[in-house]
Design a protein around this motif. Structure first.
Motif, PDB file in Angstrom:
ATOM      1  N   GLY A   9     -15.041  59.533 -54.530  1.00 34.45           N
ATOM      2  CA  GLY A   9     -15.748  60.487 -53.700  1.00 34.45           C
ATOM      3  C   GLY A   9     -16.895  61.137 -54.459  1.00 34.45           C
ATOM      4  O   GLY A   9     -17.073  60.923 -55.654  1.00 34.45           O
ATOM      5  N   GLY A  10     -17.681  61.922 -53.732  1.00 40.20           N
ATOM      6  CA  GLY A  10     -18.793  62.607 -54.368  1.00 40.20           C
ATOM      7  C   GLY A  10     -19.798  63.087 -53.362  1.00 40.20           C
ATOM      8  O   GLY A  10     -19.525  63.117 -52.154  1.00 40.20           O
ATOM      9  N   LEU A  11     -20.958  63.455 -53.867  1.00 42.22           N
ATOM     10  CA  LEU A  11     -22.057  63.937 -53.034  1.00 42.22           C
ATOM     11  C   LEU A  11     -23.070  62.814 -52.859  1.00 42.22           C
ATOM     12  O   LEU A  11     -23.503  62.200 -53.841  1.00 42.22           O
ATOM     13  N   VAL A  12     -23.438  62.556 -51.610  1.00 42.79           N
ATOM     14  CA  VAL A  12     -24.382  61.488 -51.313  1.00 42.79           C
ATOM     15  C   VAL A  12     -25.303  61.947 -50.187  1.00 42.79           C
ATOM     16  O   VAL A  12     -24.901  62.761 -49.344  1.00 42.79           O
ATOM     17  N   GLN A  13     -26.505  61.441 -50.188  1.00 44.69           N
ATOM     18  CA  GLN A  13     -27.439  61.783 -49.117  1.00 44.69           C
ATOM     19  C   GLN A  13     -27.115  60.963 -47.866  1.00 44.69           C
ATOM     20  O   GLN A  13     -26.552  59.855 -47.958  1.00 44.69           O
ATOM     21  N   ALA A  14     -27.491  61.487 -46.749  1.00 44.15           N
ATOM     22  CA  ALA A  14     -27.317  60.766 -45.489  1.00 44.15           C
ATOM     23  C   ALA A  14     -27.985  59.392 -45.584  1.00 44.15           C
ATOM     24  O   ALA A  14     -29.090  59.259 -46.130  1.00 44.15           O
ATOM     25  N   GLY A  15     -27.276  58.402 -45.084  1.00 42.01           N
ATOM     26  CA  GLY A  15     -27.757  57.029 -45.169  1.00 42.01           C
ATOM     27  C   GLY A  15     -27.249  56.276 -46.374  1.00 42.01           C
ATOM     28  O   GLY A  15     -27.400  55.052 -46.456  1.00 42.01           O
ATOM     29  N   LEU A  88     -23.807  56.622 -44.343  1.00 38.47           N
ATOM     30  CA  LEU A  88     -23.052  57.865 -44.217  1.00 38.47           C
ATOM     31  C   LEU A  88     -23.854  58.950 -43.517  1.00 38.47           C
ATOM     32  O   LEU A  88     -25.091  59.022 -43.649  1.00 38.47           O
ATOM     33  N   LYS A  89     -23.129  59.774 -42.771  1.00 40.59           N
ATOM     34  CA  LYS A  89     -23.731  60.858 -42.004  1.00 40.59           C
ATOM     35  C   LYS A  89     -23.120  62.187 -42.437  1.00 40.59           C
ATOM     36  O   LYS A  89     -21.989  62.208 -42.942  1.00 40.59           O
ATOM     37  N   PRO A  90     -23.820  63.284 -42.216  1.00 38.74           N
ATOM     38  CA  PRO A  90     -23.248  64.587 -42.594  1.00 38.74           C
ATOM     39  C   PRO A  90     -21.880  64.831 -41.959  1.00 38.74           C
ATOM     40  O   PRO A  90     -21.022  65.474 -42.578  1.00 38.74           O
ATOM     41  N   GLU A  91     -21.658  64.315 -40.765  1.00 38.89           N
ATOM     42  CA  GLU A  91     -20.361  64.510 -40.110  1.00 38.89           C
ATOM     43  C   GLU A  91     -19.244  63.708 -40.746  1.00 38.89           C
ATOM     44  O   GLU A  91     -18.070  63.863 -40.369  1.00 38.89           O
ATOM     45  N   GLN A 120      -3.738  62.662 -53.146  1.00 36.86           N
ATOM     46  CA  GLN A 120      -4.183  64.054 -53.201  1.00 36.86           C
ATOM     47  C   GLN A 120      -5.524  64.253 -52.517  1.00 36.86           C
ATOM     48  O   GLN A 120      -5.939  65.383 -52.263  1.00 36.86           O
ATOM     49  N   GLY A 121      -6.203  63.168 -52.233  1.00 38.45           N
ATOM     50  CA  GLY A 121      -7.483  63.232 -51.546  1.00 38.45           C
ATOM     51  C   GLY A 121      -8.677  63.242 -52.488  1.00 38.45           C
ATOM     52  O   GLY A 121      -8.583  63.636 -53.650  1.00 38.45           O
ATOM     53  N   THR A 122      -9.792  62.782 -51.968  1.00 38.27           N
ATOM     54  CA  THR A 122     -11.047  62.809 -52.706  1.00 38.27           C
ATOM     55  C   THR A 122     -12.142  63.338 -51.771  1.00 38.27           C
ATOM     56  O   THR A 122     -12.223  62.930 -50.615  1.00 38.27           O
ATOM     57  N   GLN A 123     -12.942  64.253 -52.277  1.00 40.30           N
ATOM     58  CA  GLN A 123     -13.952  64.906 -51.455  1.00 40.30           C
ATOM     59  C   GLN A 123     -15.176  64.016 -51.301  1.00 40.30           C
ATOM     60  O   GLN A 123     -15.716  63.506 -52.293  1.00 40.30           O
ATOM     61  N   VAL A 124     -15.613  63.877 -50.062  1.00 39.95           N
ATOM     62  CA  VAL A 124     -16.875  63.194 -49.762  1.00 39.95           C
ATOM     63  C   VAL A 124     -17.771  64.205 -49.068  1.00 39.95           C
ATOM     64  O   VAL A 124     -17.387  64.789 -48.052  1.00 39.95           O
ATOM     65  N   THR A 125     -18.948  64.413 -49.622  1.00 37.64           N
ATOM     66  CA  THR A 125     -19.907  65.332 -49.040  1.00 37.64           C
ATOM     67  C   THR A 125     -21.217  64.589 -48.805  1.00 37.64           C
ATOM     68  O   THR A 125     -21.771  63.996 -49.731  1.00 37.64           O
ATOM     69  N   VAL A 126     -21.677  64.620 -47.573  1.00 39.02           N
ATOM     70  CA  VAL A 126     -22.905  63.936 -47.201  1.00 39.02           C
ATOM     71  C   VAL A 126     -23.938  64.988 -46.832  1.00 39.02           C
ATOM     72  O   VAL A 126     -23.742  65.758 -45.886  1.00 39.02           O
ATOM     73  N   SER A 127     -25.016  65.009 -47.559  1.00 37.32           N
ATOM     74  CA  SER A 127     -26.076  65.990 -47.305  1.00 37.32           C
ATOM     75  C   SER A 127     -27.131  65.408 -46.372  1.00 37.32           C
ATOM     76  O   SER A 127     -27.384  64.209 -46.372  1.00 37.32           O
ATOM     77  N   SER A 128     -27.715  66.289 -45.585  1.00 34.87           N
ATOM     78  CA  SER A 128     -28.724  65.826 -44.612  1.00 34.87           C
ATOM     79  C   SER A 128     -30.118  65.829 -45.218  1.00 34.87           C
ATOM     80  O   SER A 128     -30.346  66.322 -46.304  1.00 34.87           O
TER      81      SER A 128
END
Length: 128
Positions: A9-15, A88-91, A120-128
């Motif tokens: 998981g991690g932070l990624v931009q939309a698309g 990937l999309k922000p939603e 335990q889960g992994t966070q995925v964050t998609v920024s717009s």
């Protein structure tokens, strides 16, 4: 006894894309004997089905809204299940969990109650 550890998981931009991994282990846990699934949970929302795969990898199922963007796969020799996420999309922002299907559940199980062990889960964050 049974451990499922998600990563990727991690932070990624939309698309963008991410590939999640779920490493399974356990003294008597033979991952190739079980169907596996991915779920996700966004803040304030219920846990929802993402994708499932049968023991051999020959059958898969996806949430309707994710078909064509997400792909579930497995490598039983590595005791690992994957979730490739494209476009990937922000939603799509959520904590993503992998889980082991209860043996007597449906062939392809799509509800949390049909799974008995969870990572335990992994966070995925998609920024717009």
């Amino acid at each position: 006894q049974v451990q499922l550890v998600e990563s990727g998981g991690g932070l990624v931009q939309a698309g963008g894309s991410l590939r999640l991994s779920c490493a399974a282990s356990g003294r008597t846990f033979i991952v190739s004997n079980y169907g596996m699934g991915w779920f996700r949970q966004a803040p304030g929302k219920e846990r929802e089905f993402v994708a499932a795969i049968n023991w051999s990898g020959g059958a898969t199922s996806y949430a309707d809204s994710l078909k064509g963007r997400f792909t579930i796969s497995r490598d039983n020799a590595k005791n690992t299940v994957y979730l490739q996420m494209n476009s990937l999309k922000p939603e799509d922002t959520a904590v993503y969990y992998c889980a082991r299907k209860i043996p007597n559940a449906r062939f392809i199980a799509t509800t949390p109650a049909e799974y008995d062990y969870w990572g335990q889960g992994t966070q995925v964050t998609v920024s717009s």
